[in-house]
Design a protein around this motif. Sequence first.
Motif, PDB file in Angstrom:
ATOM      1  N   SER A 164       0.946  -1.218   0.109  1.00 52.68           N
ATOM      2  CA  SER A 164       0.006   0.122  -0.036  1.00 52.68           C
ATOM      3  C   SER A 164       0.842   1.313   0.004  1.00 52.68           C
ATOM      4  CB  SER A 164      -0.840   0.031   1.238  1.00 52.68           C
ATOM      5  OG  SER A 164      -1.777   1.062   1.198  1.00 52.68           O
ATOM      6  N   PRO A 165       0.751   2.241  -0.866  1.00 49.91           N
ATOM      7  CA  PRO A 165       1.521   3.482  -1.006  1.00 49.91           C
ATOM      8  C   PRO A 165       1.513   4.397   0.284  1.00 49.91           C
ATOM      9  CG  PRO A 165      -0.268   3.420  -2.581  1.00 49.91           C
ATOM     10  CD  PRO A 165      -0.117   2.214  -1.968  1.00 49.91           C
ATOM     11  N   ALA A 166       2.442   4.803   0.836  1.00 52.91           N
ATOM     12  CA  ALA A 166       2.388   5.801   1.947  1.00 52.91           C
ATOM     13  C   ALA A 166       1.595   7.032   1.614  1.00 52.91           C
ATOM     14  CB  ALA A 166       3.692   6.156   2.307  1.00 52.91           C
ATOM     15  N   ASN A 167       1.450   7.586   0.302  1.00 54.48           N
ATOM     16  CA  ASN A 167       0.692   8.950  -0.145  1.00 54.48           C
ATOM     17  C   ASN A 167      -0.786   8.624  -0.153  1.00 54.48           C
ATOM     18  OD1 ASN A 167       1.006   7.280  -2.547  1.00 54.48           O
ATOM     19  ND2 ASN A 167       1.950   9.009  -3.771  1.00 54.48           N
ATOM     20  N   SER A 168      -1.328   7.311   0.354  1.00 56.69           N
ATOM     21  CA  SER A 168      -2.780   7.120   0.435  1.00 56.69           C
ATOM     22  C   SER A 168      -3.200   6.758   1.625  1.00 56.69           C
ATOM     23  CB  SER A 168      -3.111   6.130  -0.828  1.00 56.69           C
ATOM     24  OG  SER A 168      -2.610   4.854  -0.546  1.00 56.69           O
ATOM     25  N   ASP A 169      -4.595   7.151   1.867  1.00 59.20           N
ATOM     26  CA  ASP A 169      -4.900   6.699   3.355  1.00 59.20           C
ATOM     27  C   ASP A 169      -4.925   4.972   3.487  1.00 59.20           C
ATOM     28  OD1 ASP A 169      -6.238   6.577   5.643  1.00 59.20           O
ATOM     29  OD2 ASP A 169      -8.090   7.377   4.756  1.00 59.20           O
ATOM     30  N   LEU A 170      -4.267   4.679   4.565  1.00 53.40           N
ATOM     31  CA  LEU A 170      -4.226   3.128   4.877  1.00 53.40           C
ATOM     32  C   LEU A 170      -5.664   2.593   5.056  1.00 53.40           C
ATOM     33  CD1 LEU A 170      -1.966   1.352   4.789  1.00 53.40           C
ATOM     34  CD2 LEU A 170      -1.792   1.494   7.285  1.00 53.40           C
ATOM     35  N   ALA A 171      -6.636   3.394   5.346  1.00 55.08           N
ATOM     36  CA  ALA A 171      -7.697   2.984   5.738  1.00 55.08           C
ATOM     37  C   ALA A 171      -8.595   2.547   4.689  1.00 55.08           C
ATOM     38  CB  ALA A 171      -8.721   3.881   6.736  1.00 55.08           C
ATOM     39  N   THR A 172      -8.277   3.002   3.247  1.00 57.64           N
ATOM     40  CA  THR A 172      -8.749   2.658   2.136  1.00 57.64           C
ATOM     41  C   THR A 172      -8.164   1.688   1.240  1.00 57.64           C
ATOM     42  OG1 THR A 172      -8.062   4.542   0.959  1.00 57.64           O
ATOM     43  CG2 THR A 172      -9.944   4.684   2.249  1.00 57.64           C
ATOM     44  N   SER A 173      -7.032   1.052   1.871  1.00 59.07           N
ATOM     45  CA  SER A 173      -6.143   0.155   1.217  1.00 59.07           C
ATOM     46  C   SER A 173      -6.989  -1.191   0.743  1.00 59.07           C
ATOM     47  CB  SER A 173      -5.235  -0.512   2.160  1.00 59.07           C
ATOM     48  OG  SER A 173      -4.214  -1.471   1.460  1.00 59.07           O
ATOM     49  N   ASP A 174      -7.050  -1.214  -0.730  1.00 61.02           N
ATOM     50  CA  ASP A 174      -7.930  -2.584  -0.953  1.00 61.02           C
ATOM     51  C   ASP A 174      -7.064  -3.816  -0.855  1.00 61.02           C
ATOM     52  OD1 ASP A 174     -10.083  -1.180  -2.535  1.00 61.02           O
ATOM     53  OD2 ASP A 174      -8.578  -0.538  -4.322  1.00 61.02           O
ATOM     54  N   ALA A 175      -5.727  -3.792  -0.846  1.00 63.18           N
ATOM     55  CA  ALA A 175      -4.875  -4.875  -0.520  1.00 63.18           C
ATOM     56  C   ALA A 175      -5.029  -5.588   0.577  1.00 63.18           C
ATOM     57  CB  ALA A 175      -3.480  -4.665  -0.666  1.00 63.18           C
ATOM     58  N   LEU A 176      -5.139  -4.451   1.762  1.00 55.96           N
ATOM     59  CA  LEU A 176      -5.495  -4.854   3.339  1.00 55.96           C
ATOM     60  C   LEU A 176      -6.896  -5.234   3.447  1.00 55.96           C
ATOM     61  CD1 LEU A 176      -3.821  -2.288   5.770  1.00 55.96           C
ATOM     62  CD2 LEU A 176      -3.411  -4.424   5.366  1.00 55.96           C
ATOM     63  N   LYS A 177      -7.923  -4.757   2.607  1.00 55.49           N
ATOM     64  CA  LYS A 177      -9.275  -5.299   2.909  1.00 55.49           C
ATOM     65  C   LYS A 177      -9.412  -6.622   2.238  1.00 55.49           C
ATOM     66  CE  LYS A 177     -13.738  -4.239   0.629  1.00 55.49           C
ATOM     67  NZ  LYS A 177     -14.673  -3.345  -0.408  1.00 55.49           N
ATOM     68  N   LEU A 178      -8.886  -6.983   1.159  1.00 53.78           N
ATOM     69  CA  LEU A 178      -8.931  -8.358   0.626  1.00 53.78           C
ATOM     70  C   LEU A 178      -8.193  -9.440   1.728  1.00 53.78           C
ATOM     71  CD1 LEU A 178      -8.253  -7.859  -3.138  1.00 53.78           C
ATOM     72  CD2 LEU A 178     -10.674  -8.348  -2.022  1.00 53.78           C
ATOM     73  N   ALA A 179      -7.202  -8.846   2.316  1.00 53.50           N
ATOM     74  CA  ALA A 179      -6.462  -9.965   3.152  1.00 53.50           C
ATOM     75  C   ALA A 179      -7.198 -10.062   4.166  1.00 53.50           C
ATOM     76  CB  ALA A 179      -4.864  -8.955   3.538  1.00 53.50           C
ATOM     77  N   ARG A 180      -7.745  -9.195   4.662  1.00 58.05           N
ATOM     78  CA  ARG A 180      -8.721  -9.179   6.057  1.00 58.05           C
ATOM     79  C   ARG A 180      -9.905 -10.287   5.690  1.00 58.05           C
ATOM     80  NH1 ARG A 180      -8.803  -3.965   9.744  1.00 58.05           N
ATOM     81  NH2 ARG A 180      -6.626  -3.983  10.417  1.00 58.05           N
ATOM     82  N   GLU A 181     -10.363 -10.333   4.517  1.00 63.10           N
ATOM     83  CA  GLU A 181     -11.697 -11.126   4.181  1.00 63.10           C
ATOM     84  C   GLU A 181     -10.897 -12.698   4.388  1.00 63.10           C
ATOM     85  OE1 GLU A 181     -13.460 -10.466   0.692  1.00 63.10           O
ATOM     86  OE2 GLU A 181     -13.437  -8.425   0.682  1.00 63.10           O
ATOM     87  N   VAL A 182      -9.751 -12.792   3.960  1.00 64.88           N
ATOM     88  CA  VAL A 182      -9.277 -14.235   4.190  1.00 64.88           C
ATOM     89  C   VAL A 182      -8.558 -14.578   5.412  1.00 64.88           C
ATOM     90  CG1 VAL A 182      -9.600 -14.863   1.832  1.00 64.88           C
ATOM     91  CG2 VAL A 182      -7.591 -13.885   2.592  1.00 64.88           C
ATOM     92  N   ASP A 183      -7.864 -13.706   6.207  1.00 64.08           N
ATOM     93  CA  ASP A 183      -6.977 -13.732   6.949  1.00 64.08           C
ATOM     94  C   ASP A 183      -7.341 -12.757   8.354  1.00 64.08           C
ATOM     95  OD1 ASP A 183      -4.799 -14.527   8.597  1.00 64.08           O
ATOM     96  OD2 ASP A 183      -3.575 -12.675   7.887  1.00 64.08           O
ATOM     97  N   PRO A 184      -8.593 -12.646   8.921  1.00 62.63           N
ATOM     98  CA  PRO A 184      -9.027 -11.763   9.693  1.00 62.63           C
ATOM     99  C   PRO A 184      -8.395 -11.626  11.081  1.00 62.63           C
ATOM    100  CG  PRO A 184     -10.553 -13.850   9.795  1.00 62.63           C
ATOM    101  CD  PRO A 184      -9.686 -13.883   8.715  1.00 62.63           C
ATOM    102  N   ASP A 185      -7.541 -12.642  11.339  1.00 60.32           N
ATOM    103  CA  ASP A 185      -6.773 -12.395  12.443  1.00 60.32           C
ATOM    104  C   ASP A 185      -5.547 -11.938  12.242  1.00 60.32           C
ATOM    105  OD1 ASP A 185      -8.701 -13.578  14.056  1.00 60.32           O
ATOM    106  OD2 ASP A 185      -8.034 -15.692  13.747  1.00 60.32           O
ATOM    107  N   GLY A 186      -5.010 -11.747  10.785  1.00 65.24           N
ATOM    108  CA  GLY A 186      -3.892 -11.280  10.558  1.00 65.24           C
ATOM    109  C   GLY A 186      -2.667 -12.288  10.732  1.00 65.24           C
ATOM    110  N   ARG A 187      -2.889 -13.609  10.740  1.00 66.40           N
ATOM    111  CA  ARG A 187      -1.622 -14.071  11.117  1.00 66.40           C
ATOM    112  C   ARG A 187      -0.862 -14.492   9.958  1.00 66.40           C
ATOM    113  NH1 ARG A 187      -2.440 -17.195  15.807  1.00 66.40           N
ATOM    114  NH2 ARG A 187      -4.297 -16.770  16.872  1.00 66.40           N
ATOM    115  N   ARG A 188      -1.532 -14.117   8.773  1.00 64.14           N
ATOM    116  CA  ARG A 188      -0.518 -14.661   7.395  1.00 64.14           C
ATOM    117  C   ARG A 188      -0.483 -13.292   6.748  1.00 64.14           C
ATOM    118  NH1 ARG A 188      -2.976 -16.887   3.489  1.00 64.14           N
ATOM    119  NH2 ARG A 188      -5.486 -16.924   4.469  1.00 64.14           N
ATOM    120  N   THR A 189      -0.493 -11.849   7.275  1.00 68.95           N
ATOM    121  CA  THR A 189      -0.411 -10.838   6.516  1.00 68.95           C
ATOM    122  C   THR A 189       0.730 -10.071   6.845  1.00 68.95           C
ATOM    123  OG1 THR A 189      -2.800 -10.880   6.238  1.00 68.95           O
ATOM    124  CG2 THR A 189      -1.531  -8.757   5.807  1.00 68.95           C
ATOM    125  N   LEU A 190       1.585  -9.659   6.160  1.00 67.84           N
ATOM    126  CA  LEU A 190       2.579  -8.419   6.408  1.00 67.84           C
ATOM    127  C   LEU A 190       2.403  -7.412   5.130  1.00 67.84           C
ATOM    128  CD1 LEU A 190       5.437  -7.784   7.464  1.00 67.84           C
ATOM    129  CD2 LEU A 190       6.331  -8.789   5.295  1.00 67.84           C
TER     130      LEU A 190
END
Length: 641
Positions: A164-190
């Motif tokens: 996710s680029p630093a010059n955009s709002d992290l709360a709207t990150s599409d990458a994090l949104k998709l990651a949380r759908e399959v990894d809600p606990d964040g055990r597999r996400t960096l």
Amino acid sequence: MDTLIPTINRLQEVFLTVGADVIQLPQIVVVGSQSSGKSSVLESLVGRDFLPRGSGIVTRRPLVLQLVNVAPLQERLKTENDFQEIRQEIVTETERTSGDNKGISPEPIYLKIFSPKVLNLTLVDLPGITKVPVGEQPEDIEAQVQEMIMSFISNPNCLILAVSPANSDLATSDALKLAREVDPDGRRTLLVVSKLDLMDAGTDALEVLLGRVIPVRLGIIGVVNRSQHDINTQKSLEDCLRDEQAFLQRHYPSMASRASSRYLAKTLSRLLMHHIRDCLPDLKTRVTVLSSQYQARLNSYGQPVEDQSATLLQIVTKFASDYCHTIEGTARYIQTSELCGGARICYIFHETFGRTLQSIDPLGGLSELDILTAIRNATGPRPALFVPEVSFELLAKRQIKRLEEPSMRCVELVHEELQRIIQHCSSYSTQELLRFPKLHDSIVEVVTGLLRKRLPITNEMVHNLVSIELAYINTKHPDFTDAAQVSASVNSQQAEAIDGGKRWKNEKVAEEKIPAAGFGSSMKGQAINLLDTAVPASRKLSSKEQRDCEVISRLIHSYFLIVRKSIQDSVPKTVMHFLVNFVKEHLQSELVGQLYKQPLLQDLLIESQDTAQQRTEVAQMLEALKKANNIICEIRETHLF
């Protein structure tokens, strides 16, 4: 531990040869929006500029990138010109399957790079998340990209590298949104925060990098990407990495040791090795289970036919044996969802047929008027002094005839079950029949023909059972109630009823002699019906007629029970002898006689078009699984701890 990632790479190569995705291998999947800096992050990990660049979706197929660390003397890195060829090859391969209209394809491209400057890593680069189709892209390009990404990150054995680029709002990150759908606990996400140098003046990403905005369990790493100017001027990646480190020291001195592309590579390698270590036991179990399953599938396809005569005899004998075992209840494949074979035949005999007979009323459909009419018709013009035996036989036969329909239905149900056993055996017991469709159809036709021939014979024998009972009414049957005893019993009961009636009548007359209060002389001489009911239209039976009807009813009831018991016992025996046992005894000889003919052998033993291909594919997969199992077993137990 250092051998774990190369081991996974070897496993990927093994399964690549069979094009299978039955094994979900540990890997790192890179996810991010378009222009989020994914390509620059990957190139910084490799140390070479090799990925296609341009506007819109550039990565349109999954790119599986294997980085292998080797000693300097073993370096196999391409020259700059060669890496230009690699970039062009990626473009060519992409257009081959995805076309040149910016469409995407799920078929991956595999690229393996050996270098002493890389750490052992396996990454998968996916198309960037897009919102609006451009050019000739399909209208649902956003859904297609997200579906492809989800198919990769849904694998529980993969690590998710969200960019996710630093010059955009992290709360709207599409990458994090998709990651949380399959990894809600964040055990597999960096999370990788890219483009730290492009933030607005006076702002920084320190709060984000410290995890105070959105915490990520595996960590958040900031990097500085190559700018378009750096790419245009062909600035080396080594210089870019030095400039990145200098930027972090100036703007993020407290985070400099936990940021940069080099730190990202080390972190990814460490995380992947530990993740592989955790996944390896389940992976080994999965390979073992699949090996057994594919071995069973390969066995079911059998070997190519060499001796046609022996093969046909073997299949026919096996089918006949399985058919008989299903009837006897000794089949290998026993159903647990419903009754089948001999068990269902037993249920038909003792539950369906038996209960149906028990539900038949011995006197059903017979009224007193029917019985009285039969008695009168049997006596002719003369009044009968005794109950005529002819009327009893006539009515008894009428009731016995009612047993024929359920008896014939019993034969029909057993015949239907014998037909069902054919499909059961061809589907479960003799899998080799699936190899030869014509032989399968011929066996079904022969068995069906045998059942069809035996059905009318069995029907006739069951019909004869009822006809035999109708042919002779045995009033001397040891279980039949003697007519004289029945008559005496009825007379005795009728006499008691008459005596009781006389006593009641005398008491009633005595009561009527007492004048009723409230009725004066004005009621004398008048016949008043206090109940105001109409006189019944039918006449009341005389005591003799009632006695005769009762005697006939009891005799019919007694004799019907005898016949019903006999039919309930003899029909199953008849069906077993003339249908079930006959088919069991003659099935194999019938099959051999009809099918074991030299002109038919070659035609019957032609495999289906798919069988040979499926046998080859299954054999290749089984070989790949065996190689995978050997690779996993090479890892010493110490590597797992």
